[in-house]
Design an enzyme around this catalytic site. Structure first.
Site, PDB file in Angstrom:
ATOM      1  N   SER A 119       0.994  -0.550  -5.963  1.00  0.00           N
ATOM      2  CA  SER A 119       0.917   0.860  -5.581  1.00  0.00           C
ATOM      3  C   SER A 119       1.469   1.052  -4.165  1.00  0.00           C
ATOM      4  CB  SER A 119      -0.526   1.355  -5.736  1.00  0.00           C
ATOM      5  OG  SER A 119      -0.587   2.756  -5.688  1.00  0.00           O
ATOM      6  N   SER A 120       0.681   1.561  -3.211  1.00  0.00           N
ATOM      7  CA  SER A 120       1.214   1.700  -1.846  1.00  0.00           C
ATOM      8  C   SER A 120       1.584   0.326  -1.288  1.00  0.00           C
ATOM      9  CB  SER A 120       0.207   2.401  -0.931  1.00  0.00           C
ATOM     10  OG  SER A 120      -0.846   1.552  -0.545  1.00  0.00           O
TER      11      SER A 120
END
Length: 301
Positions: A128-129
Site C-alpha cells: 500500500s503506502s
C-alpha cells in the site's frame, strides 16, 4: 504454521541512523543464524499498520530465521501522517537526497555497517503506502537495491499531492506510458544494472485499483528493455504469474494479480510452509507473497 504471539519481542529498536530528515522510526531483526555478508530485506508497512503488525502478518522474521536474512523495518510516525502512511506523494518525500527516502537510505547504510551485510544483496518490499514508497526508493536509490517487490502499490511519481494520490489510487489518470520510465531515469544519475521488480496486487482491490500494478510493470519494462507481452505465463499455487526475461534469459519483472483478493498482502499462514498470520490487510488467500518474493530474489528455496 509459524506461531509467535508477540513480534515486538523480535524487533529491535534502532537508536541511531544518519540525520533522519524524514523523522522516521526504525526497527531491525537480525536472526541468530545470520551469516557474515548475508542479505538485507527492507520492509515497509501500509497505512494504519506498524512495523510490528506487518512483521507478524507477513511472516518476514519467521522466514528470516529459516534463511538467514537481516530485516530492516522503517516505520512512519503519526506526527508525519495521521494514518501512519508513508508520504510517497509529497515532493519533499519522493526525491533523492530528501525527506523519508533519505531517512530510509541512512537506515540502510547503518544496518549494512553494523551487521556486515553484503551491499550487493539489499532488497526492499512494501504494501500500500509502503508499496508506493518502495517505488520511490527503487527510483531514487536504484544503486542500493538488487530487487524490489511492490504489493498493492503505485508507480513512482504517479502523484505529486494528496488529491492526485486519491485519484491515482482509484486507477484514474497518471503519467503516460511514454513518461513512466523517464520519471525513474530522471530520479537519479544511475545507468544500471537496475533492480528486479516483483509486483503483487489483488484483482478486487477497491482501495488501490490494480490498474496501478500494470502501470508499475510498464514503468520498468522500458528500463529493463523487456517491452511487450510477458516472456511466459505460468501458474503458481493456483494463481497466474507473468514473467519478463531480459536478453540473457534472466527474470527481471514478475507480476501476480490475485483473483478475488481485496487490498492487502497475500499470505498463506496454514500448512507446512505457512508464514505469518491473518489480520487487517494481511489476507489469507493460499499463497505466501513473502515466500515467493524471497524465492524470486534467490534468498529462499
Amino acid at each position: 504454521m509459524s506461531t509467535f504471539s508477540n513480534s515486538h519481542d523480535r524487533l529491535t529498536d534502532m537508536k541511531q541512523f544518519g540525520t533522519d530528515p524524514g523523522s522516521l522510526h526504525a526497527d531491525t531483526y537480525i536472526p541468530k543464524n545470520f551469516p557474515k555478508n548475508g542479505p538485507l530485506v527492507v520492509v515497509l508497512h501500509g497505512s494504519t499498520q506498524s512495523a510490528e503488525s506487518y512483521d507478524r502478518g507477513s511472516g518476514w522474521s519467521a522466514l528470516a530465521d529459516e534463511c538467514g536474512i537481516a530485516l530492516l523495518y522503517p516505520e512512519q510516525r503519526k506526527t508525519n501522517n495521521p494514518i501512519n502512511s508513508f508520504n510517497w506523494f509529497k515532493s519533499g518525500d519522493s526525491r533523492r537526497g530528501d525527506g523519508e527516502p533519505l531517512s530510509i537510505r541512512h537506515m540502510i547504510e547503518q544496518v549494512v555497517d553494523d551487521h556486515a551485510i553484503d551491499p550487493s544483496r539489499v532488497f526492499i518490499t512494501g504494501m500500500s503506502s509502503g508499496g508506493a514508497m518502495t517505488s520511490v526508493m527503487l527510483a531514487t536509490y536504484p544503486e542500493v537495491f538488487a530487487g524490489g517487490a511492490i504489493i498493492a502499490g503505485l508507480p513512482y511519481r504517479s502523484a505529486d499531492n494528496l488529491m492526485e494520490a486519491m485519484v491515482r489510487m482509484k486507477g484514474y489518470g497518471g503519467p503516460s506510458d511514454s513518461k513512466l520510465d523517464s520519471l525513474v531515469r530522471d530520479a537519479s544519475t544511475f545507468d544500471g544494472p537496475w533492480p528486479t521488480i516483483s509486483v503483487w496486487h489483488g484483482g478486487s482491490d477497491s482501495t488501490v485499483d490494480n490498474a496501478n500494478a500494470d502501470s508499475i510493470v510498464r514503468q520498468w519494462q522500458k528500463i529493463h528493455k523487456v517491452e511487450g507481452p510477458p516472456t511466459r505465463l505460468e501458474e503458481v499455487d493456483g494463481f497466474p504469474r507473468q514473467v519478463w526475461c531480459n536478453a540473457d534469459g534472466r527474470e527481471v519483472i514478475e507480476e501476480y494479480i490475485i483473483g478475488k483478493m481485496g487490498h492487502g498482502t497475500p499470505i498463506m499462514a496454514e500448512g507446512e510452509d505457512g508464514l505469518g498470520e491473518e489480520g487487517k490487510y494481511m489476507l489469507e488467500v493460499g499463497i505466501s507473497s513473502t515466500r515467493h518474493i524471497a524465492h524470486f530474489w534467490g534468498l529462499a528455496e
